[in-house]
Structures are given as C-alpha cells and as structure tokens.
Design an enzyme around this catalytic site. Structure first.
Site, short mmCIF file in Angstrom:
data_model
loop_
_atom_site.label_atom_id
_atom_site.label_comp_id
_atom_site.label_asym_id
_atom_site.label_seq_id
_atom_site.Cartn_x
_atom_site.Cartn_y
_atom_site.Cartn_z
N HIS A 192 13.32 -36.26 -50.53
CA HIS A 192 13.68 -36.31 -49.10
C HIS A 192 12.49 -35.77 -48.34
O HIS A 192 12.18 -34.59 -48.42
CB HIS A 192 14.93 -35.44 -48.85
CG HIS A 192 15.23 -35.26 -47.40
ND1 HIS A 192 15.94 -36.19 -46.67
CD2 HIS A 192 14.90 -34.28 -46.53
CE1 HIS A 192 16.04 -35.77 -45.41
NE2 HIS A 192 15.42 -34.62 -45.30
N GLU A 269 21.23 -40.34 -48.93
CA GLU A 269 21.82 -39.04 -48.57
C GLU A 269 21.67 -38.74 -47.08
O GLU A 269 21.02 -37.77 -46.68
CB GLU A 269 21.08 -37.97 -49.39
CG GLU A 269 21.70 -36.62 -49.41
CD GLU A 269 20.88 -35.72 -50.33
OE1 GLU A 269 21.41 -35.37 -51.39
OE2 GLU A 269 19.73 -35.39 -50.01
N PRO A 270 22.23 -39.59 -46.25
CA PRO A 270 22.02 -39.40 -44.81
C PRO A 270 22.96 -38.36 -44.19
O PRO A 270 24.09 -38.19 -44.65
CB PRO A 270 22.34 -40.78 -44.24
CG PRO A 270 23.32 -41.36 -45.20
CD PRO A 270 23.08 -40.74 -46.55
N GLY A 271 22.47 -37.70 -43.16
CA GLY A 271 23.32 -36.84 -42.36
C GLY A 271 23.40 -37.45 -40.96
O GLY A 271 24.41 -37.98 -40.52
N ARG A 272 22.24 -37.42 -40.28
CA ARG A 272 22.16 -37.90 -38.91
C ARG A 272 22.70 -39.32 -38.73
O ARG A 272 23.46 -39.59 -37.80
CB ARG A 272 20.67 -37.89 -38.48
CG ARG A 272 20.41 -38.20 -37.03
CD ARG A 272 18.90 -38.32 -36.80
NE ARG A 272 18.14 -37.29 -37.44
CZ ARG A 272 17.90 -36.08 -36.91
NH1 ARG A 272 18.30 -35.81 -35.70
NH2 ARG A 272 17.20 -35.17 -37.58
N ARG A 308 19.40 -28.39 -30.25
CA ARG A 308 18.28 -29.31 -30.54
C ARG A 308 17.23 -29.35 -29.42
O ARG A 308 16.03 -29.35 -29.70
CB ARG A 308 18.80 -30.71 -30.88
CG ARG A 308 19.75 -30.72 -32.09
CD ARG A 308 20.05 -32.12 -32.60
NE ARG A 308 18.90 -32.69 -33.26
CZ ARG A 308 18.16 -33.65 -32.76
NH1 ARG A 308 18.48 -34.19 -31.61
NH2 ARG A 308 17.11 -34.09 -33.40
N TYR A 312 13.68 -28.19 -30.73
CA TYR A 312 12.68 -29.23 -31.03
C TYR A 312 12.22 -30.00 -29.79
O TYR A 312 11.48 -30.98 -29.92
CB TYR A 312 13.25 -30.28 -32.00
CG TYR A 312 14.07 -29.73 -33.15
CD1 TYR A 312 13.46 -29.07 -34.21
CD2 TYR A 312 15.45 -29.90 -33.18
CE1 TYR A 312 14.21 -28.57 -35.26
CE2 TYR A 312 16.21 -29.41 -34.23
CZ TYR A 312 15.58 -28.75 -35.26
OH TYR A 312 16.33 -28.27 -36.29
N CYS A 342 21.69 -16.36 -20.57
CA CYS A 342 20.72 -15.49 -19.93
C CYS A 342 19.38 -15.70 -20.59
O CYS A 342 18.87 -14.82 -21.29
CB CYS A 342 21.18 -14.07 -20.14
SG CYS A 342 21.17 -13.19 -18.64
N TYR A 378 23.79 -32.19 -36.23
CA TYR A 378 23.06 -30.97 -35.91
C TYR A 378 23.42 -30.47 -34.51
O TYR A 378 22.58 -29.98 -33.77
CB TYR A 378 21.54 -31.20 -36.07
CG TYR A 378 21.22 -31.79 -37.43
CD1 TYR A 378 21.40 -31.04 -38.58
CD2 TYR A 378 20.82 -33.13 -37.57
CE1 TYR A 378 21.16 -31.58 -39.84
CE2 TYR A 378 20.58 -33.68 -38.82
CZ TYR A 378 20.75 -32.90 -39.95
OH TYR A 378 20.52 -33.44 -41.18
#
Ligand code: LLP
Length: 422
Positions: A192, A269-272, A308, A312, A342, A378
C-alpha cells in the site's frame, strides 16, 4: 439515490430534506447514504476479495452492512479488532475475514491476535518473531514497502525511505529466515503505497509485487493491492480507470499463479473509495460576519468534527441548505467557512499550509445549514474532543429511512474516567 443539489445549494440528501435531518438528530451531524457505499462495492466486484480499510469510517453499523455485502475488513489496532468482532466478523485465520495489519504489535493487539488466532499482515520484521514465539507455525502475510510511494499529501504517502510503513523490499530474505525459526509461513504479500494517489503510481506497484512474490516463492497464495484509490473532491478530479487497474493486477496475479502452479487470490483494500462519497457533515450556521473584505460563516462543526482541511489543506465540496426557501434563489457570494473552536486554524475553506480561502456559495444566513460533502472517509473517525466539544451523532440512510447509528456524545462522556484525587 437522489441528492437534490443545484450548484452549491442543496435541499436534501438521498431524498430526505437536510432541514429534517438536522431537526430530528441535531447538528453537527454525520449522514451516510448506504446506496453510495453499495454502488462502490459493486464496482470492485472483479477482485476476489474486497477488504475494507475500516479506519476510513468504522461505525459498527457501516461494518455490519459491509459484511452483509461480502466485504471483509482490516484492523490496524486492538480497537479496530474489537469493532470488527462487534459487527460479527469471524476472527478465525482460515476465513481471513479480519486481518490485523500494522507496523507493530502493541501489547493489547498481540494478545487479541493470539487469543482469537487471527491472520496478521506484518509491517515490520519484529512482528514475525513476536507472533511466531506465541503462535509457532502461524501463517502470515507481509506488508512490503517497495521503496517508493505517493499520496494526496506528503502525510498520506506510505512508501519510500521516509515512511515508517512496511518491510523494506530488500529485507524479504531476512524475514523468511526469521519466519523459519518459529515455523511461520508467509502465505501472502501486501503493498500500500499511499492514500489518494493516481493510476500511474498505483500501477508501479504491480512490478514490485511480482518481484517480491517471486522472491518468497510458492507459499504465496494471496496478493493485496492495498488501498489508495482516489475519489474526486474537486470538479476537475476523476476516479482511477478501474477496468485498467484491475487488468494490470489480474495480469500480475495470473503470471504468479502460472509460475507457482496454484491460483493466487487478488485482494484490494480501499477505505476512501468505499466510504468518502457516502458521507455528509451537516452543520448549522450560527454567525455571519464581515472581517474587512472577508465574509465569514461560522458553523457549529469544527476541525474536531472534520480534521482533513486543517490537517492536509483538503478540499471538501460545500453546499448550503436554506433554513427556509431555496438557497438556489440567493445571490452567490465569496464565503470563508469556519467553526466554533478557539483556534485560528478552525477553517474548512483552507489550503495546505493554512492559507485561508473562500468559497462561492449562496449568501448564508444564520439558521441555514452548511453541508460538507465527501466527508464519509476520515471524517468522524478523526474527530476529537478538543475544546471539550462532544462528538457528533451519526446517521445511516438506508432504503429512504434515516437511522441513528451513533448517539451524540453527552457532557458526561467528556469527563468519564477522570478522577479528582482526594
Ligand atoms: N491499507 C492500508 C495499509 C492503509 O494504511 C490505508 C490508509 C488503506 C488501506 C486505505 O487507504 P484509502 O483507500 O482510504 O486511501 N487520513 C488521511 C488518510 C490516511 C490513510 C491511512 N492509511 C486522509 O484523510 O486523507
């Protein structure tokens, strides 16, 4: 699947009005449209095994629905093993429904893996020895760092010398020697190289995989292409050509099957890819104010809900659902969208490096809803309690019905476990 949206004005998510969802469940609120996940699962059906990287969105209701669609899971921590078990995945190594995949065993994870006899994907040579001592004769797969990587951000690049992930590609022989010492067999390889990459970089992995598999030899029965499939967040971004991607991997697998004289199984093996586009974060506009030339819409969700952008500089599509009337009828203005924390970095419209941007949106008013889109991967999983904010509720839309799958955190949850010593 119907999500009525005109430009940046939105009325509903999967035919349920945003306003109705917000009033019923409160805000900030994560909403997942199951039909999107189902569609994505279908698109990967050519792969022998679709293994969901649950780190992207680990609610046990989502895992349960994945399981019912024949999707298995990985787990990167003891907590994720716990989630997979709670969603009725079977831990037995021979079924490989759950694979523990990490670069180390913390003590809890090692204990759990041994207790349940689970399959392990080792990302460091030490893991082979540590498992072998407690479970001599175990079968393992190895996560190989092919020496290069690529991601949507330097923080999501998981290959190359600067990455802590995987076993360095030139150390495979050492790992086989280690494995021999406790009778461990290497039955599969995994690579990966990063999250949110592109076809060019993904394809380079095939060659590296073939070489690595040949160096291990006939004990290999599985190869995993890892995750990393991108989804479009901006209008000019696209998906990877899945047919082409599969063809490249299938050819690699076929060459290995022929060489070894047995069928080698091909995993992805995807997540997104499975979760991102199903998810929306709904927040209520609580203040609209001018700061010099900038117009700010401040909403009740912050980077404690969706990290996110601050982490990023990630771009998420944003739309406005009007409290009353239709936001599509409003004048379009440049808006900076920020949250309640804050902290100056609590801005959803920012670029990498923390530069504040604006977005052209229907002029927002207090009481409207801002919808942060493509937030299913995420999103909630990276939420925190910073500023003592309670984490949002989560809702799953299934067959046109909105179902609560996680209660909003309560104030008592914030102080649970804390002790004032006498
Ligand atoms: N497999 C392994 C071993 C991984 O480390 C990851 C992601 C995946 C699969 C799934 O990658 P995907 O298909 O989702 O790209 N928080 C970052 C992403 C971090 C990904 C970490 N590993 C973000 O919000 O973009």
């Amino acid at each position: 699947m119907s999500s009525i949206k005109f430009g940046n004005a939105r009325q509903s998510i999967s035919s349920i009005p945003v306003k109705e969802l917000a009033e019923q469940f409160g805000t900030p609120l994560y909403v997942y449209d199951l039909s999107v996940i189902e569609k994505r699962i279908g698109e990967l059906s050519k792969f022998d095994v679709v293994r969901y990287a649950q780190k992207a969105c680990g609610n046990i209701a989502i895992l349960d629905r994945m399981r019912r669609h024949g999707v298995v899971v990985d787990a990167v921590s003891a907590g994720e093993i716990h989630r997979a078990l709670a969603a009725s995945y079977c831990a037995e190594a021979s079924k490989a429904e759950i694979v523990y995949t990490a670069d180390l065993f913390d003590r809890a994870a090692l204990e759990m893996v041994v207790e349940h006899g689970m399959l392990v994907n080792c990302g460091s040579p030490d893991m082979i020895s540590q498992l072998g001592e407690l479970r001599p004769g175990a079968e393992v797969t190895l996560r190989i760092n092919p020496g290069f990587g690529h991601g949507h951000s330097q923080k999501t690049n998981t290959g190359g010398e600067q990455s802590k992930h995987g076993i360095w590609h030139t150390q495979i022989d050492d790992c086989l020697l280690r494995a021999d010492q406790t009778g461990v067999t290497v039955t599969g390889l995994h690579m990966h190289i990063g999250s949110g990459t592109d076809l060019e970089h993904l394809s380079e992995v095939c060659d590296a995989m073939e070489k690595a598999a040949i160096s291990v030899g006939r004990t290999i029965h599985t190869i995993s292409a890892g995750g990393g499939l991108p989804v479009p967040y901006k209008d000019d971004e696209t998906y990877v050509d899945l047919d082409k991607y599969f063809e490249l991997w299938d050819a690699t697998r076929n060459r290995l099957s022929e060489r070894f004289g047995h069928r080698v199984s091909l995993e992805i093996e995807p997540g997104r890819f499975l979760a991102a586009e199903s998810g929306y974060l709904i927040a209520e506009v609580r203040s609209v104010k001018k700061m010099g030339d900038n117009l700010f819409a401040l909403v009740d969700a912050g980077f404690t809900d969706l990290a996110r952008p601050v982490m990023y500089g990630s771009y998420h599509p944003i739309s406005v659902a009007a409290k009353s009337g239709d936001a599509a009828d409003r004048e379009q203005v440049e808006v900076v969208v920020g949250g309640p924390l804050c902290e100056s970095g609590d801005i959803f419209t920012q670029r990498e490096g923390g530069y504040v941007d604006s977005r052209r949106l229907p002029a927002p008013r207090v009481g409207d809803y801002i919808v942060l889109e493509n937030a299913g991967a995420y999103g909630f999983v990276m939420a925190s309690n910073y500023n003592s904010k309670t984490r949002a509720a989560e809702v799953l839309i299934e067959n046109g019905e909105a179902k609560l799958i996680r209660q909003r955190e309560q104030f008592e949850d914030l102080t649970r476990g804390e002790i004032i010593p006498a």
